[in-house]
Design an enzyme around this catalytic site. Structure first.
Site, PDB file in Angstrom:
ATOM      1  CG  HIS A   1      -1.565   1.313   1.515  1.00 18.06           C
ATOM      2  ND1 HIS A   1      -2.469   1.917   0.678  1.00 18.06           N
ATOM      3  CD2 HIS A   1      -1.404   2.165   2.561  1.00 18.06           C
ATOM      4  CE1 HIS A   1      -2.844   3.073   1.201  1.00 18.06           C
ATOM      5  NE2 HIS A   1      -2.203   3.251   2.348  1.00 18.06           N
TER       6      HIS A   1
ATOM      7  CG  ASP B   1       6.400  17.401 -27.069  1.00 19.90           C
ATOM      8  OD1 ASP B   1       6.746  16.904 -25.978  1.00 19.90           O
ATOM      9  OD2 ASP B   1       5.607  16.849 -27.850  1.00 19.90           O
TER      10      ASP B   1
ATOM     11  CD1 TRP C   1       6.214   3.640   4.193  1.00 19.16           C
ATOM     12  CD2 TRP C   1       7.245   4.554   2.423  1.00 19.16           C
ATOM     13  NE1 TRP C   1       6.477   4.960   4.481  1.00 19.16           N
ATOM     14  CE2 TRP C   1       7.111   5.542   3.421  1.00 19.16           C
ATOM     15  CE3 TRP C   1       7.860   4.892   1.211  1.00 19.16           C
ATOM     16  CZ2 TRP C   1       7.575   6.843   3.248  1.00 19.16           C
ATOM     17  CZ3 TRP C   1       8.327   6.195   1.048  1.00 19.16           C
ATOM     18  CH2 TRP C   1       8.185   7.145   2.054  1.00 19.16           C
TER      19      TRP C   1
ATOM     20  CB  SER D   1      11.032   5.689 -14.536  1.00 16.68           C
ATOM     21  OG  SER D   1       9.907   6.508 -14.570  1.00 16.68           O
ATOM     22  CB  SER D   2      11.942   9.158 -10.605  1.00 16.00           C
ATOM     23  OG  SER D   2      10.810   8.491 -10.193  1.00 16.00           O
TER      24      SER D   2
ATOM     25  CG  HIS E   1      12.090  15.104   5.157  1.00 11.06           C
ATOM     26  ND1 HIS E   1      10.964  15.011   5.930  1.00 11.06           N
ATOM     27  CD2 HIS E   1      12.116  16.361   4.686  1.00 11.06           C
ATOM     28  CE1 HIS E   1      10.346  16.156   5.938  1.00 11.06           C
ATOM     29  NE2 HIS E   1      11.034  17.005   5.193  1.00 11.06           N
TER      30      HIS E   1
ATOM     31  CD  GLU F   1       9.310  10.205  -2.808  1.00 12.50           C
ATOM     32  OE1 GLU F   1      10.331  10.413  -3.500  1.00 12.50           O
ATOM     33  OE2 GLU F   1       8.199   9.948  -3.276  1.00 12.50           O
TER      34      GLU F   1
ATOM     35  CE1 TYR G   1       7.917  19.547   3.314  1.00 12.33           C
ATOM     36  CE2 TYR G   1       9.920  18.331   3.791  1.00 12.33           C
ATOM     37  CZ  TYR G   1       8.821  19.057   4.229  1.00 12.33           C
ATOM     38  OH  TYR G   1       8.639  19.254   5.557  1.00 12.33           O
TER      39      TYR G   1
ATOM     40  CB  SER H   1       0.047  28.362  -6.424  1.00  9.28           C
ATOM     41  OG  SER H   1       0.573  27.951  -5.199  1.00  9.28           O
TER      42      SER H   1
ATOM     43  CG  HIS I   1      11.867  14.857  10.929  1.00  3.42           C
ATOM     44  ND1 HIS I   1      11.815  16.003  10.212  1.00  3.42           N
ATOM     45  CD2 HIS I   1      11.271  13.928  10.154  1.00  3.42           C
ATOM     46  CE1 HIS I   1      11.217  15.784   9.050  1.00  3.42           C
ATOM     47  NE2 HIS I   1      10.878  14.519   8.994  1.00  3.42           N
ATOM     48  CG  HIS I   2      11.271  10.397   9.137  1.00  4.40           C
ATOM     49  ND1 HIS I   2       9.926  10.250   8.934  1.00  4.40           N
ATOM     50  CD2 HIS I   2      11.653  11.440   8.364  1.00  4.40           C
ATOM     51  CE1 HIS I   2       9.511  11.151   8.062  1.00  4.40           C
ATOM     52  NE2 HIS I   2      10.543  11.894   7.701  1.00  4.40           N
TER      53      HIS I   2
ATOM     54  CB  THR J   1       5.069  25.174   5.287  1.00  4.66           C
ATOM     55  OG1 THR J   1       6.300  24.477   5.150  1.00  4.66           O
ATOM     56  CG2 THR J   1       3.966  24.361   4.639  1.00  4.66           C
TER      57      THR J   1
ATOM     58  CE  LYS K   1       4.172  27.474  -1.647  1.00  2.00           C
ATOM     59  NZ  LYS K   1       5.055  27.149  -2.747  1.00  2.00           N
TER      60      LYS K   1
ATOM     61  NE  ARG L   1       3.692   3.654  10.635  1.00  2.00           N
ATOM     62  CZ  ARG L   1       4.563   4.312   9.851  1.00  2.00           C
ATOM     63  NH1 ARG L   1       5.429   5.158  10.376  1.00  2.00           N
ATOM     64  NH2 ARG L   1       4.555   4.122   8.557  1.00  2.00           N
TER      65      ARG L   1
HETATM   66  C1  HEA Z   1       0.027   9.048  -0.947  1.00  2.00           C
HETATM   67  C2  HEA Z   1       0.021   8.061  -0.295  1.00  2.00           C
HETATM   68  C3  HEA Z   1      -1.125   7.365   0.375  1.00  2.00           C
HETATM   69  C4  HEA Z   1      -2.472   7.385   0.116  1.00  2.00           C
HETATM   70  C5  HEA Z   1      -3.213   8.106  -0.964  1.00  2.00           C
HETATM   71  C6  HEA Z   1      -3.070   6.544   1.100  1.00  2.00           C
HETATM   72  C7  HEA Z   1      -4.438   6.282   1.171  1.00  2.00           C
HETATM   73  C8  HEA Z   1      -5.047   5.541   2.181  1.00  2.00           C
HETATM   74  N1  HEA Z   1      -4.405   4.938   3.235  1.00  2.00           N
HETATM   75 FE1  HEA Z   1      -2.406   4.838   3.522  1.00  2.00          FE
HETATM   76  N2  HEA Z   1      -0.398   4.768   3.815  1.00  2.00           N
HETATM   77  C9  HEA Z   1       0.563   5.396   3.088  1.00  2.00           C
HETATM   78  C10 HEA Z   1       0.344   6.257   2.036  1.00  2.00           C
HETATM   79  C11 HEA Z   1      -0.916   6.525   1.506  1.00  2.00           C
HETATM   80  N3  HEA Z   1      -2.111   6.049   1.937  1.00  2.00           N
HETATM   81  C12 HEA Z   1       1.865   5.059   3.556  1.00  2.00           C
HETATM   82  C13 HEA Z   1       3.188   5.560   2.991  1.00  2.00           C
HETATM   83  C14 HEA Z   1       1.678   4.192   4.615  1.00  2.00           C
HETATM   84  C15 HEA Z   1       2.741   3.552   5.486  1.00  2.00           C
HETATM   85  C16 HEA Z   1       3.039   2.178   5.031  1.00  2.00           C
HETATM   86  C17 HEA Z   1       3.962   1.509   5.981  1.00  2.00           C
HETATM   87  O1  HEA Z   1       3.700   1.519   7.191  1.00  2.00           O
HETATM   88  O2  HEA Z   1       4.958   0.966   5.503  1.00  2.00           O
HETATM   89  C18 HEA Z   1       0.241   4.039   4.766  1.00  2.00           C
HETATM   90  C19 HEA Z   1      -0.358   3.266   5.756  1.00  2.00           C
HETATM   91  C20 HEA Z   1      -1.723   3.191   5.974  1.00  2.00           C
HETATM   92  C21 HEA Z   1      -2.323   2.600   7.112  1.00  2.00           C
HETATM   93  C22 HEA Z   1      -1.584   2.003   8.295  1.00  2.00           C
HETATM   94  C23 HEA Z   1      -1.282   0.585   8.037  1.00  2.00           C
HETATM   95  C24 HEA Z   1      -0.477   0.008   9.132  1.00  2.00           C
HETATM   96  O3  HEA Z   1       0.203   0.721   9.858  1.00  2.00           O
HETATM   97  O4  HEA Z   1      -0.534  -1.225   9.248  1.00  2.00           O
HETATM   98  C25 HEA Z   1      -3.675   2.701   6.947  1.00  2.00           C
HETATM   99  C26 HEA Z   1      -4.660   2.217   7.916  1.00  2.00           C
HETATM  100  O5  HEA Z   1      -5.717   2.674   7.997  1.00  2.00           O
HETATM  101  C27 HEA Z   1      -3.911   3.368   5.701  1.00  2.00           C
HETATM  102  C28 HEA Z   1      -5.153   3.661   5.179  1.00  2.00           C
HETATM  103  C29 HEA Z   1      -5.359   4.362   3.993  1.00  2.00           C
HETATM  104  C30 HEA Z   1      -6.670   4.591   3.417  1.00  2.00           C
HETATM  105  C31 HEA Z   1      -7.972   4.104   3.962  1.00  2.00           C
HETATM  106  C32 HEA Z   1      -6.451   5.318   2.264  1.00  2.00           C
HETATM  107  C33 HEA Z   1      -7.513   5.804   1.317  1.00  2.00           C
HETATM  108  O6  HEA Z   1      -7.360   7.167   1.095  1.00  2.00           O
HETATM  109  C34 HEA Z   1      -7.473   5.039   0.024  1.00  2.00           C
HETATM  110  C35 HEA Z   1      -8.679   5.375  -0.822  1.00  2.00           C
HETATM  111  C36 HEA Z   1      -8.634   4.789  -2.190  1.00  2.00           C
HETATM  112  C37 HEA Z   1      -9.312   3.706  -2.596  1.00  2.00           C
HETATM  113  C38 HEA Z   1     -10.123   2.911  -1.671  1.00  2.00           C
HETATM  114  C39 HEA Z   1      -9.247   3.200  -4.002  1.00  2.00           C
HETATM  115  C40 HEA Z   1     -10.423   3.504  -4.864  1.00  2.00           C
HETATM  116  C41 HEA Z   1     -11.592   2.635  -4.710  1.00  2.00           C
HETATM  117  C42 HEA Z   1     -11.736   1.377  -5.137  1.00  2.00           C
HETATM  118  C43 HEA Z   1     -10.631   0.578  -5.722  1.00  2.00           C
HETATM  119  C44 HEA Z   1     -13.003   0.691  -5.047  1.00  2.00           C
HETATM  120  C45 HEA Z   1     -13.127  -0.253  -3.938  1.00  2.00           C
HETATM  121  C46 HEA Z   1     -13.635   0.464  -2.754  1.00  2.00           C
HETATM  122  C47 HEA Z   1     -14.237  -0.097  -1.697  1.00  2.00           C
HETATM  123  C48 HEA Z   1     -14.268  -1.541  -1.466  1.00  2.00           C
HETATM  124  C49 HEA Z   1     -14.951   0.782  -0.702  1.00  2.00           C
HETATM  125  N4  HEA Z   1      -2.707   3.666   5.124  1.00  2.00           N
HETATM  126  C1  HEA Z   2       3.376  15.118   1.742  1.00  2.00           C
HETATM  127  C2  HEA Z   2       3.981  14.618   2.670  1.00  2.00           C
HETATM  128  C3  HEA Z   2       4.428  15.234   3.959  1.00  2.00           C
HETATM  129  C4  HEA Z   2       4.564  16.560   4.339  1.00  2.00           C
HETATM  130  C5  HEA Z   2       4.313  17.791   3.510  1.00  2.00           C
HETATM  131  C6  HEA Z   2       5.034  16.543   5.687  1.00  2.00           C
HETATM  132  C7  HEA Z   2       5.302  17.694   6.409  1.00  2.00           C
HETATM  133  C8  HEA Z   2       5.890  17.699   7.665  1.00  2.00           C
HETATM  134  N1  HEA Z   2       6.181  16.598   8.439  1.00  2.00           N
HETATM  135 FE1  HEA Z   2       5.787  14.658   7.965  1.00  2.00          FE
HETATM  136  N2  HEA Z   2       5.682  12.731   7.357  1.00  2.00           N
HETATM  137  C9  HEA Z   2       5.255  12.282   6.151  1.00  2.00           C
HETATM  138  C10 HEA Z   2       4.812  13.049   5.100  1.00  2.00           C
HETATM  139  C11 HEA Z   2       4.818  14.435   5.097  1.00  2.00           C
HETATM  140  N3  HEA Z   2       5.166  15.250   6.125  1.00  2.00           N
HETATM  141  C12 HEA Z   2       5.288  10.842   6.106  1.00  2.00           C
HETATM  142  C13 HEA Z   2       4.904   9.979   4.923  1.00  2.00           C
HETATM  143  C14 HEA Z   2       5.756  10.429   7.339  1.00  2.00           C
HETATM  144  C15 HEA Z   2       5.927   9.014   7.883  1.00  2.00           C
HETATM  145  C16 HEA Z   2       6.835   8.136   7.148  1.00  2.00           C
HETATM  146  C17 HEA Z   2       6.817   6.774   7.757  1.00  2.00           C
HETATM  147  O1  HEA Z   2       7.383   6.622   8.858  1.00  2.00           O
HETATM  148  O2  HEA Z   2       6.238   5.859   7.147  1.00  2.00           O
HETATM  149  C18 HEA Z   2       6.008  11.648   8.098  1.00  2.00           C
HETATM  150  C19 HEA Z   2       6.537  11.643   9.381  1.00  2.00           C
HETATM  151  C20 HEA Z   2       6.957  12.777  10.043  1.00  2.00           C
HETATM  152  C21 HEA Z   2       7.739  12.750  11.230  1.00  2.00           C
HETATM  153  C22 HEA Z   2       8.263  11.500  11.941  1.00  2.00           C
HETATM  154  C23 HEA Z   2       7.272  10.989  12.898  1.00  2.00           C
HETATM  155  C24 HEA Z   2       7.700   9.709  13.494  1.00  2.00           C
HETATM  156  O3  HEA Z   2       7.796   8.719  12.782  1.00  2.00           O
HETATM  157  O4  HEA Z   2       7.928   9.711  14.709  1.00  2.00           O
HETATM  158  C25 HEA Z   2       7.948  14.057  11.591  1.00  2.00           C
HETATM  159  C26 HEA Z   2       8.730  14.486  12.763  1.00  2.00           C
HETATM  160  O5  HEA Z   2       9.226  15.514  12.840  1.00  2.00           O
HETATM  161  C27 HEA Z   2       7.298  14.878  10.595  1.00  2.00           C
HETATM  162  C28 HEA Z   2       7.292  16.273  10.599  1.00  2.00           C
HETATM  163  C29 HEA Z   2       6.784  17.047   9.558  1.00  2.00           C
HETATM  164  C30 HEA Z   2       6.848  18.504   9.546  1.00  2.00           C
HETATM  165  C31 HEA Z   2       7.417  19.373  10.619  1.00  2.00           C
HETATM  166  C32 HEA Z   2       6.299  18.902   8.358  1.00  2.00           C
HETATM  167  C33 HEA Z   2       6.183  20.317   7.871  1.00  2.00           C
HETATM  168  O6  HEA Z   2       6.592  20.425   6.546  1.00  2.00           O
HETATM  169  C34 HEA Z   2       4.791  20.859   8.027  1.00  2.00           C
HETATM  170  C35 HEA Z   2       4.768  22.363   7.870  1.00  2.00           C
HETATM  171  C36 HEA Z   2       3.385  22.938   7.818  1.00  2.00           C
HETATM  172  C37 HEA Z   2       2.748  23.595   8.802  1.00  2.00           C
HETATM  173  C38 HEA Z   2       3.363  23.774  10.141  1.00  2.00           C
HETATM  174  C39 HEA Z   2       1.351  24.129   8.623  1.00  2.00           C
HETATM  175  C40 HEA Z   2       1.245  25.493   8.018  1.00  2.00           C
HETATM  176  C41 HEA Z   2       1.985  26.552   8.738  1.00  2.00           C
HETATM  177  C42 HEA Z   2       1.422  27.607   9.393  1.00  2.00           C
HETATM  178  C43 HEA Z   2      -0.027  27.816   9.404  1.00  2.00           C
HETATM  179  C44 HEA Z   2       2.349  28.576  10.001  1.00  2.00           C
HETATM  180  C45 HEA Z   2       2.274  28.698  11.472  1.00  2.00           C
HETATM  181  C46 HEA Z   2       2.660  27.432  12.171  1.00  2.00           C
HETATM  182  C47 HEA Z   2       3.512  27.353  13.206  1.00  2.00           C
HETATM  183  C48 HEA Z   2       4.257  28.501  13.741  1.00  2.00           C
HETATM  184  C49 HEA Z   2       3.671  26.035  13.863  1.00  2.00           C
HETATM  185  N4  HEA Z   2       6.692  14.071   9.672  1.00  2.00           N
HETATM  186 CU   LIG Z   3      10.200  13.847   7.166  1.00  2.00          CU
END
Ligand code: HEA
Ligand code: HEA
Ligand SMILES: [Cu+2]
Ligand code: CUA
Lengths: 383, 520, 317
Positions: free
Chosen positions: B70, B99, B135, B163-164, B247, B249, B251, B262, B296-297, B322, B325, B444
């Site tokens: 997933h 193009d 993942w 590819s990327s 990380h 990634e 962004y 925007s 921070h992860h 952020t 923005k 989790r």
């Molecule tokens: C961009 C990335 C992305 C997106 C879009 C989503 C979308 C969703 N994610 Fe996920 N998720 C991750 C990135 C993302 N996730 C990542 C990185 C992890 C961590 C993995 C890890 O721990 O290694 C994670 C982990 C994660 C967990 C934790 C699993 C665990 O810790 O064991 C869960 C649990 O609820 C979850 C739920 C969902 C759900 C309900 C959606 C929904 O938004 C999905 C909705 C979309 C559909 C459902 C598809 C369209 C519909 C159909 C195909 C028709 C069939 C529909 C029905 C039967 C109703 N995600």
């Molecule tokens: C699109 C993806 C995305 C984005 C944009 C962010 C944005 C941020 N993330 Fe997140 N993050 C993930 C995707 C993302 N993250 C994923 C996938 C994981 C888990 C991976 C895994 O373990 O599987 C994760 C996990 C993760 C962790 C690790 C948690 C843990 O495993 O223990 C942390 C810890 O610092 C963190 C921090 C942040 C912060 C500080 C931002 C900042 O960029 C956010 C900044 C934005 C705001 C703060 C809001 C707007 C600001 C204002 C309104 C201004 C005023 C605000 C203040 C003065 C506070 N993220």
């Molecule tokens: Cu991060």
């Protein structure tokens, strides 16, 4: 700023609490419908909890302000009200302001976070050291005591499979009960030396405010000083393979006196076990003992009938029906690079001898020989 | 130029052999949509298993495979290709180019993807099962203890990374080299800017991902000890390298989404984007900062205190750009003349929900507190707020916004609004309660949980089915629009839309600009 | 409108459809399936799940890959010579090559980072410095830090006493490569080749064709000599020094850095060889137009710079 937040916290807190959804906040154990961190039973936990609430409320305030302005614009500046759009598109003064204000807020957050972190890291002056080792999928606790026998034991989940498979009513502490909990004295600074033997695990007990990864080959330090007697539960917090979800932690915090009694009893037990190492045992006795060990340590991979599965079959295998010394050595050292672990460090010599004996005499493996603790001792020495 | 350049060919060969940025963009978009459905189905399996305590549908081993696949499919198969698809469609139209800069390589970047993901998905049917190590594939679970399919996973990641990188090089070359005369850097639409910076991030970190999977390969098969203390390496080293990639990634995932928002908010506010310059600088700052916050992860791995503090401060700092923005978007709406078509609804929800995710990010950033949050469902809630409500919502907005330009037909507005509202409700129902169970102590990546987490998990699963179902509206609406939508030929489909792409005829001609347009 | 406008509008170039990309993608897919099966089949742990045809499939894919690559470059060269390439497209190629090299730089940055981490963090910790005091005391007592490692942590405590279950066997390198023999020679070879390639470039710009061919050939010879010596060094490392892939983190970093560098030298040499063949057999390139050569020479300089890093950090320090 933070002071204001604290006041706000009181306010939010009392309102939320009266709604009832955070009634569990001050309990030590997670409760149904619990929505928030629990402060737990340590001073550090309380500090983390306070900081958590401060930041949470600060974030809520920021959110309310930001969304408030947005909502106002969405409602007041709809096209359907017949207005003409303004055309402004920059204003250096406001832009500088809304860059600077968040920075100030962040700096204000950084101070308490830093001091709390420093406290979390300060494991000096511990009164008791316990080594915690993660295995797939159980924990081993080793008391590092200055005198007397070393006390060490494994702690694995004791929830029956039937509950997990929905064949039986789930017990109160479903998935969180272990066969033998960690026991520590109250009001004592306990240092945990956390490591792992196979993959990365993470030892997490929310109420004790400890989460630290168990990294194979490295020791991480953590510490806790529980202020209240009680039983506290947690779970492994790092994905560690199939049974990651079934690797709970149970900690019994007891009075000093009770702890000393418990430790003495444990040490005596260990002493008895040690004396057993010098004795030899009959085949039947060993097979009986070995079966228990097999079921808890080997069955998961080699199957209930030695038929194999994740691991190789033992029934009729060349190892279990071949040279005993080789068989012993294999169990002691494992097979590098495979799921076959080295059990030499996990089981005591008696248990190793017993399980090998069992494997050689079960499911139609009729070797008729029995290994003795002394054989294990020798085999270990030779390596 | 030879004659047959003027229109697309017929049949399959059009798609397989194409060098046209629009065709390739379409391919990317459909591919990513398919991956979204597959990855979403895996999420549905996860949520179904978590509906109640106890094991009912699947075994723990398979649950781990589902979680892993997933995450991998959503991140690498759904979101990244979706935004590359948008870039392909839009960047040439937005900067007045005929193009992409390197069209043949463009085709290659796309066609590598389906193969990479077929290899990855086929591992589900292999002996020992699919990758089951999350993942983030931490060693040694992904090395010494991995199933045989890990080798296929590794090479799959290599291909996908190649590819990327090629896709990103193409975008950088296009933006730097193909702008119409007069289109200075500071005149480029925000979407183009965010993609330029994203592409830079991609080129910088994808090779590092390739490096780390290569070291895994060596550890598994060739006896090296990069990630084993017994030989002098360190399992935590894996995490450092992974997150040095990982990380930036996140962004990579969100910056193009910022770009989309925007473009759309000014259109429906009928007011130019507020603070263009500061938007550009903020995006660049986020990108630069993203290179120094990775640990921070890893607050709980036992880093020295000084390291912990450094990464905490750097992470917190990201909130400032952020925030700029977010404030700029709101200032853009402020005193505009706002209407609420589907794309705008998704963008408003984006600003709202992404900020919620960002604020929980700030909570996670505080190392002392992250000891309690880490690897709990609080983190899962955080990243779905940023990635689903961030990336997926903005993607939905983008499709509704530009679909009329692409196809010359309007989508069904009522159905679009329904898609939005069901998504909005379903999404929050799914992921908001996860904050609660996370704080209450639910880890989790577990297939079963203690009884006190049961209620919120049930709500969360219901929400997930709702949200998943809503995506079927989306699928239907898009297909319906393409084959039977109401025709439109207004170049400027939306009253407030601004930019070169809206000066082109609708639907956009196969070859975008044969002569460079004039830039005001 | 300015002149620049008019010119650009004439030169917007849109290529025709092409089979090249799909062929290349298919060949990559074949290679991946083949190599993954092949590698699994040589690992005793996985051999039962792998197809024994893996390597065969891989080489089949590789053949298709190389053939397609050949065709691809042939097409681009022909287009270039027919004057189909606009100034803009030429610049796109330049940018493409530059950013590609940047991505390669990041690839090596990753491995240099690993080397830095091992030497400055993980090994000192295992030896008890800083946060590693307890690690050393309880898990790897007796392990001391030195570089090159005189013994791996595993060797110090004994394989059956090590705290980590089943993760392979790591022995210390018996000896390490002396930087002042082969590596020094190789440094001189590569540095010289970087100079000769520059001379060749200058010659080309001055339209001195035979000089260009000569200096390019000389660079190639130097490059091949480098690779040959590198092979000699590997053979010695394995047979005489006891320095292998499983020589702990020392062996791991040594071989991954020098190995990938060597691989890139081979790629660079292949690129230069193609340019040399183009120049000698087809008379390609002019004083102004020689991007194929120029790109290859950038790559060559890049490989050279990486080597300097290797020589310093892997061999000397
Ligand atoms: C961009 C990335 C992305 C997106 C879009 C989503 C979308 C969703 N994610 Fe996920 N998720 C991750 C990135 C993302 N996730 C990542 C990185 C992890 C961590 C993995 C890890 O721990 O290694 C994670 C982990 C994660 C967990 C934790 C699993 C665990 O810790 O064991 C869960 C649990 O609820 C979850 C739920 C969902 C759900 C309900 C959606 C929904 O938004 C999905 C909705 C979309 C559909 C459902 C598809 C369209 C519909 C159909 C195909 C028709 C069939 C529909 C029905 C039967 C109703 N995600
Ligand atoms: C699109 C993806 C995305 C984005 C944009 C962010 C944005 C941020 N993330 Fe997140 N993050 C993930 C995707 C993302 N993250 C994923 C996938 C994981 C888990 C991976 C895994 O373990 O599987 C994760 C996990 C993760 C962790 C690790 C948690 C843990 O495993 O223990 C942390 C810890 O610092 C963190 C921090 C942040 C912060 C500080 C931002 C900042 O960029 C956010 C900044 C934005 C705001 C703060 C809001 C707007 C600001 C204002 C309104 C201004 C005023 C605000 C203040 C003065 C506070 N993220
Ligand atoms: Cu991060
Ligand atoms: Cu042990 Cu998870």
């Amino acid at each position: 700023m933070l002071l204001r937040a604290r006041l706000l916290r009181l306010l939010v807190h009392s309102t939320v609490a009266s709604v009832g959804s955070t009634a569990a906040v001050f309990a030590e154990e997670a409760q149904r419908w619990q929505t928030n961190l629990s402060p737990g039973v340590t001073a550090v936990g309380q500090k983390v909890y306070d900081l958590h609430m401060d930041i949470l409320i600060l974030c809520v305030v920021i959110a309310v302000l930001v969304f408030g302005v947005m909502l106002y614009a969405l409602i007041a500046h709809r096209k359907s009200t017949g207005r003409k759009p303004a055309q402004f598109h920059e204003n250096t003064k406001v832009e500088i302001l809304w860059t600077a204000i968040p920075v100030v807020i962040l700096v204000a957050m950084a101070f308490p976070a830093t001091s709390t972190l420093i406290e979390v890291y300060d494991s000096s002056d511990a009164e008791l050291d316990v080594m915690v080792t993660g295995y797939q999928w159980k924990w081993k606790y080793e008391y590092i005591t200055p005198q007397g026998e070393t006390v060490s034991f494994f702690s694995a989940m004791s929830t029956p499979q039937a509950e997990i498979n929905n064949e039986q009513m789930k017990s109160e502490h479903y998935l969180l009960d272990v066969d033998e909990p960690l026991v520590i004295p109250v009001n004592t600074k306990v240092r945990l030396l956390i490591t792992a033997s196979d993959v990365i695990h993470s030892w997490w007990v929310p109420a004790l405010s400890v989460k630290r990864d168990a990294i194979p080959g490295f020791i991480n330090e953590a510490w806790t000083k529980p202020l209240k007697v009680g039983t506290y539960r947690g779970q492994c917090a790092e994905l560690c393979g199939r049974d990651h979800g079934f690797m709970p932690i149970e900690v019994k915090v007891v009075e000093q006196g009770d702890y000393q009694l418990w430790l003495a009893a444990k040490q005596q037990e260990a002493g008895k076990l040690k004396s057993l190492m010098a004795q030899s045992f009959g085949l039947e006795e060993m097979v009986l003992r070995g079966e228990k060990i097999y079921n808890s340590s080997c069955m998961a991979c080699h199957g209930g009938e030695g038929e194999g599965g994740l691991g190789k079959a033992i029934r009729g295998s060349t190892v279990a029906t071949g040279d005993m010394e080789k068989h012993l050595r294999l169990v002691i050292s494992g097979v590098p690079g495979t799921a076959m672990q080295a059990f030499g460090g996990q089981l005591n010599n008696l248990d190793l001898a017993a399980v090998v004996t069992y494997q050689r005499n079960a499911w139609g493996n009729n070797m008729g020989d029995s290994a003795q603790p002394i054989d294990v001792y020798k085999a270990k020495k030779e390596q | 130029m030879s004659e047959h350049q003027h229109g697309p060919r017929r049949g399959m060969s059009r798609w397989i052999l194409t060098t046209n940025h629009k065709d390739i963009g379409t391919l990317y978009l459909w591919f990513s949509f398919a991956m979204f459905l597959i990855g979403g189905s895996f999420a549905m399996i996860i949520r179904a298993e978590l509906f109640q305590p106890g094991l009912q549908l699947i075994q723990p081993e398979f649950f781990n495979q589902m979680t892993t696949m997933h995450g991998l499919i959503m991140v690498f198969g759904a979101i990244m290709p979706a935004f590359v698809g948008l870039a392909n469609w839009l960047i040439p139209m937005m900067i007045g180019a005929p193009d992409m800069a390197l069209p043949r390589m463009n085709n290659l970047s796309f066609w590598l993807l389906p193969f990479a993901f077929i290899v990855l998905l086929s591992s589900l049917f292999m002996e020992g099962g699919a990758p089951n190590f999350g993942w983030t594939f931490y060693a040694p679970l992904s090395t010494t203890y991995a199933p045989p399919s890990v080798t296929f996973f590794i090479f799959g990641v290599h291909v996908m990374g190649a590819s990327s990188i090629m896709g990103a090089i193409n975008i950088v070359a296009t933006v730097m080299n193909m702008r119409a005369p007069g289109m200075g850097y500071m005149k480029m639409p925000m979407f183009v800017w965010t993609w330029l910076i994203t592409a830079f991030l991609l080129i910088a970190v994808m090779p590092v991902l390739a490096g780390v999977v290569t070291m895994m390969l060596m550890d598994i098969h060739f006896g090296t000890s990069f990630f084993s203390a017994a030989g002098g390496g360190d399992p935590v080293l894996f995490q450092h390298i992974f997150w040095f990639f990982g990380h930036p990634e996140v962004y990579i995932i969100i910056l193009p989404a910022f770009g989309v928002v925007s473009q759309i908010i000014p259109a429906f506010s009928r007011k130019p984007l507020f603070g263009y310059d500061s938007m550009v600088y903020a995006t660049a700052s986020i990108a630069i900062l993203s290179f120094v916050v990775w640990a921070h992860h890893m607050y709980t791995v036992g880093m020295p205190l000084a390291g912990e503090l450094f990464f905490m401060y750097a992470t917190m700092l990201i909130a400032a750009p952020t925030g700029v923005k977010v404030f700029n978007w709101i200032a853009t709406m402020y005193r505009g003349a706002i209407t609420f078509e589907t794309p705008m609804l998704f963008c408003i929800a984006f600003v709202f929900l992404f900020t919620v995710g960002g604020l929980s990010g700030i909570m996670l950033a505080l190392a002392s507190n992250d000891f309690q949050y880490h690897d709990s469902y609080f983190v899962v809630a955080h990243f779905h707020y940023t990635m689903v409500a961030g990336a997926i919502f903005s993607m939905s907005a983008a499709v509704y916004f530009w679909l009329p330009k692409w196809t010359g037909r309007m989508y069904n507005e009522t159905l679009g609004k329904a898609h939005f509202w069901v998504s909005f409700v379903g999404f929050n129902l799914t992921f908001f309660p996860q904050h609660f169970v996370g704080l209450a102590g639910m880890p989790r990546r577990i297939p079963d949980y203690a009884l006190q987490f049961a209620d919120f998990n049930m709500i969360s699963s219901c929400g997930a089915f709702l949200y998943g179902g809503a995506q079927l509206f989306f699928l239907y609406n898009v297909i319906h629009c393409i084959v039977a939508g109401k025709k439109t030929d207004k170049p400027r489909v939306w009253e407030g839309a601004d930019g070169l792409e809206w000066t082109l005829p609708t639907p956009a001609p196969y070859h975008t600009f044969t002569a460079p347009p004039e830039i005001k | 409108m300015t002149d620049h406008h008019a010119e650009a509008s004439e030169t917007y170039y849109v290529p025709e459809q092409s089979r090249l990309a799909i062929c290349l993608a298919v060949s990559v897919a074949i290679m991946v399936v083949g190599v993954a099966n092949g590698i699994n089949s040589i690992n005793p742990k996985f051999v039962e799940t792998a197809s024994s045809y893996g390597w065969l499939v891989f080489f089949g894919g590789l053949a298709l890959f190389l053939a397609t690559l050949f065709a691809w470059f042939r097409v681009t060269i022909i287009e270039q010579q027919q004057g189909l390439n606009s100034r803009q497209l030429k610049h796109s190629y330049v940018l493409g090559m530059q950013w590609f090299i940047f991505s390669e730089v990041m690839f090596f940055v990753c491995f240099f980072g690993v080397l830095w981490y091992a030497r400055n963090l993980s090994l000192p910790w295992l030896a008890g410095e800083g946060v590693g005091a307890l690690t050393n005391e309880y898990l790897w007592r007796g392990f001391e830090y030195s570089w090159p490692m005189s013994s791996t942590p595993q060797e110090v405590v004994g394989i059956s006493n090590q705290p980590i279950a089943n993760n392979g066997q790591f022995s210390s390198p018996g000896a390490t490569v002396d930087p002042w023999h082969l590596p020094l020679l190789n440094t001189l070879l590569l540095l010289t080749s970087s100079i000769t390639i520059h001379v060749a470039h200058t010659a080309l710009k001055a339209n001195k064709r035979s000089l260009f061919n000569f200096w390019l050939a000389l660079s190639l010879v130097l490059g091949f000599a480098f690779v040959a010596f590198q092979i000699v060094e590997y053979v010695e490392a394995y047979n005489e020094l006891g320095l292998t892939l499983s020589s702990g983190i020392y062996g791991s970093t040594f071989f991954i850095l020098t190995g990938f560098h060597g691989f890139h030298v081979c790629l660079g040499a292949l690129m230069l060889a193609v340019q040399w063949l183009r120049s000698t057999t087809r008379g390609d390139f002019s004083a102004e137009e020689h991007f194929g050569f120029e790109a290859s020479s950038w790559y060559w300089h890049f490989v050279d710079v990486v080597w300097l890093g290797l020589f310093l950090f892997v061999y000397i320090l």
